[in-house]
Design a protein around this motif. Structure first.
Motif, PDB file in Angstrom:
ATOM      1  N   SER A 229       0.858  -1.181   0.000  1.00  0.00           N
ATOM      2  CA  SER A 229       0.000   0.000   0.000  1.00  0.00           C
ATOM      3  C   SER A 229       0.889   1.224   0.000  1.00  0.00           C
ATOM      4  CB  SER A 229      -0.898   0.035   1.235  1.00  0.00           C
ATOM      5  OG  SER A 229      -1.924  -0.924   1.109  1.00  0.00           O
ATOM      6  N   ASP A 273      -3.365  -7.987   2.021  1.00  0.00           N
ATOM      7  CA  ASP A 273      -4.033  -6.774   1.528  1.00  0.00           C
ATOM      8  C   ASP A 273      -4.661  -6.002   2.692  1.00  0.00           C
ATOM      9  OD1 ASP A 273      -4.816  -4.960  -0.347  1.00  0.00           O
ATOM     10  OD2 ASP A 273      -6.236  -6.266  -1.383  1.00  0.00           O
ATOM     11  N   CYS A 274      -5.303  -6.726   3.604  1.00  0.00           N
ATOM     12  CA  CYS A 274      -5.857  -6.086   4.817  1.00  0.00           C
ATOM     13  C   CYS A 274      -4.732  -5.390   5.578  1.00  0.00           C
ATOM     14  CB  CYS A 274      -6.463  -7.128   5.758  1.00  0.00           C
ATOM     15  SG  CYS A 274      -8.027  -7.821   5.247  1.00  0.00           S
ATOM     16  N   SER A 276      -1.627  -4.462   4.661  1.00  0.00           N
ATOM     17  CA  SER A 276      -0.857  -3.358   4.077  1.00  0.00           C
ATOM     18  C   SER A 276      -1.625  -2.045   4.233  1.00  0.00           C
ATOM     19  CB  SER A 276      -0.472  -3.640   2.618  1.00  0.00           C
ATOM     20  OG  SER A 276      -1.604  -3.721   1.808  1.00  0.00           O
ATOM     21  N   THR A 277      -2.938  -2.095   4.010  1.00  0.00           N
ATOM     22  CA  THR A 277      -3.738  -0.878   4.173  1.00  0.00           C
ATOM     23  C   THR A 277      -3.762  -0.452   5.647  1.00  0.00           C
ATOM     24  OG1 THR A 277      -5.127  -1.644   2.350  1.00  0.00           O
ATOM     25  CG2 THR A 277      -5.989   0.166   3.681  1.00  0.00           C
TER      26      THR A 277
END
Ligand code: AMP
Ligand code: MG
Length: 336
Positions: A229, A273-274, A276-277
């Protein structure tokens, strides 16, 4: 070398490639082996289906239907139910740093349309009251989701990671053991090793280079999900200030945690993905303490001073390049 083993080798190294435009980005897929092409066809179809179902802007998507019917339950697919449940569950482990109900805020900034504006402080306060993923009611038995009025969900922070996991399942069903999936650069899945047995080399983008053409470093991995991210992925500038698309749900403003790039290495790309954000929002200290508490992933973080923090387990996999070759690099140990 006998004829048959030569034939085998050819089949194993046979490369299939596919390109898909979905989830607002270019997705490029590469798979090796005799069934690579078939497998990539199936993966491409899955990605397009997922995009059609989960896109927040597509008026025929399930997510659009949920948001449009705010206040009333909407029947959706098991995929949507499970993704919403998993995202909300994850959000609670990071004190709301990831919140799929951030959408009214991202929209008012214009990140979903490209018509950017700096909203008034009053409008942000007004919209923040609707940002609360605890208020999303998922009834798994009835297959329905309800959001309260004015609340809207957006799975943009997690959908590519989820697609990466689904893609790997499909590849395995087709017997593919070597593949590289690049979902817009921010989610990368390396399946197995390269056909010659060597590791994949995955570049991390230089967060200071707007063109996206240069790298900050390279990760050398096999069988790994790599999620990044960065503020550079979508942003605008006004009066000398840069505003980017990752929002801190506690303020309603773009997250200024001191990190400008967060790369997570994990076994599955949904978690990556969870994370990195969320870690982009949480910043260095909270990311390190989360990692020490929950483990199960490694990281490469770049701060706005261009210092690189690499978790102990990623140290050997990471090589800084270009402008970052001489940057300060700090290895974060598991034990405090
Ligand atoms: P990623 O590139 O995976 O970090 O996801 C960024 C996208 O997720 C943005 O473009 C928004 O659609 C959405 N988003 C931004 N901030 C958040 C947040 N704090 N929690 C959940 N989704 C967010
Ligand atoms: Mg994400």
């Amino acid at each position: 070398m006998s004829v048959s083993s030569e034939a085998e080798e050819t089949a194993e190294t046979l490369e299939a490639t596919a390109e898909v435009f979905a989830m607002d980005t270019y997705i490029s897929l590469k798979a090796y082996g005799s069934r690579g092409e078939e497998a990539l066809d199936a993966v491409s179809t899955m990605i397009s289906d997922l995009d059609a179902r989960l896109s927040v802007t597509d008026t025929s998507s399930e997510i659009y239907a949920i948001n449009a019917a705010a206040g009333t339950p909407v029947t959706v697919s098991d995929t949507t139910i499970s993704l919403i449940q998993r995202s909300v569950e994850f959000g609670s482990t990071v004190s709301g740093a990831l919140d799929i109900t951030i959408y009214p805020i991202s929209r008012t900034w214009g990140f979903t349309t490209g018509v950017y504006q700096v909203p008034t402080a009053e409008s942000i306060v007004e919209l923040l009251q609707y940002v609360n993923d605890d208020a999303v009611v998922v009834d798994a038995e009835a297959s329905t989701v309800l959001v309260p009025e004015n609340t809207e969900v957006d799975l943009g922070a997690v959908v590519k990671g989820y697609a990466g996991d689904q893609a790997v399942e499909i590849l395995k069903e087709y017997g593919v053991t070597s593949a590289l999936l690049n979902l817009g650069g921010s989610t990368i899945r390396a399946l197995g090793a390269k056909p010659d047995g060597s590791s994949w080399r995955i570049a991390i983008q230089d967060p200071n280079d707007e063109s996206g053409a240069t790298y900050a470093g390279v990760l050398t991995v096999t069988d790994c999900a790599i999620d990044t991210s960065g503020g550079y992925e979508r942003y605008f500038e006004e009066d000398g200030v840069t505003y980017w698309h990752i929002i801190d749900p506690s303020t309603g403003y773009p997250a200024k945690s001191g990190l400008i790039s967060v790369t997570i290495l994990s076994a599955d790309s949904f978690s990556g993905d969870c994370l990195s954000t969320a870690c982009f929002v949480m910043g260095l200290e909270d990311t390190i303490s989360y990692w020490r508490t929950y483990g199960d992933f490694e990281f490469v973080l770049i701060t706005e001073e261009n210092v690189i923090y690499v978790s102990e387990g990623a140290e050997e996999l990471f090589t800084p390049v270009n402008d970052f070759e001489n940057a300060e690099l700090i290895v974060v140990p598991y034990e405090e």
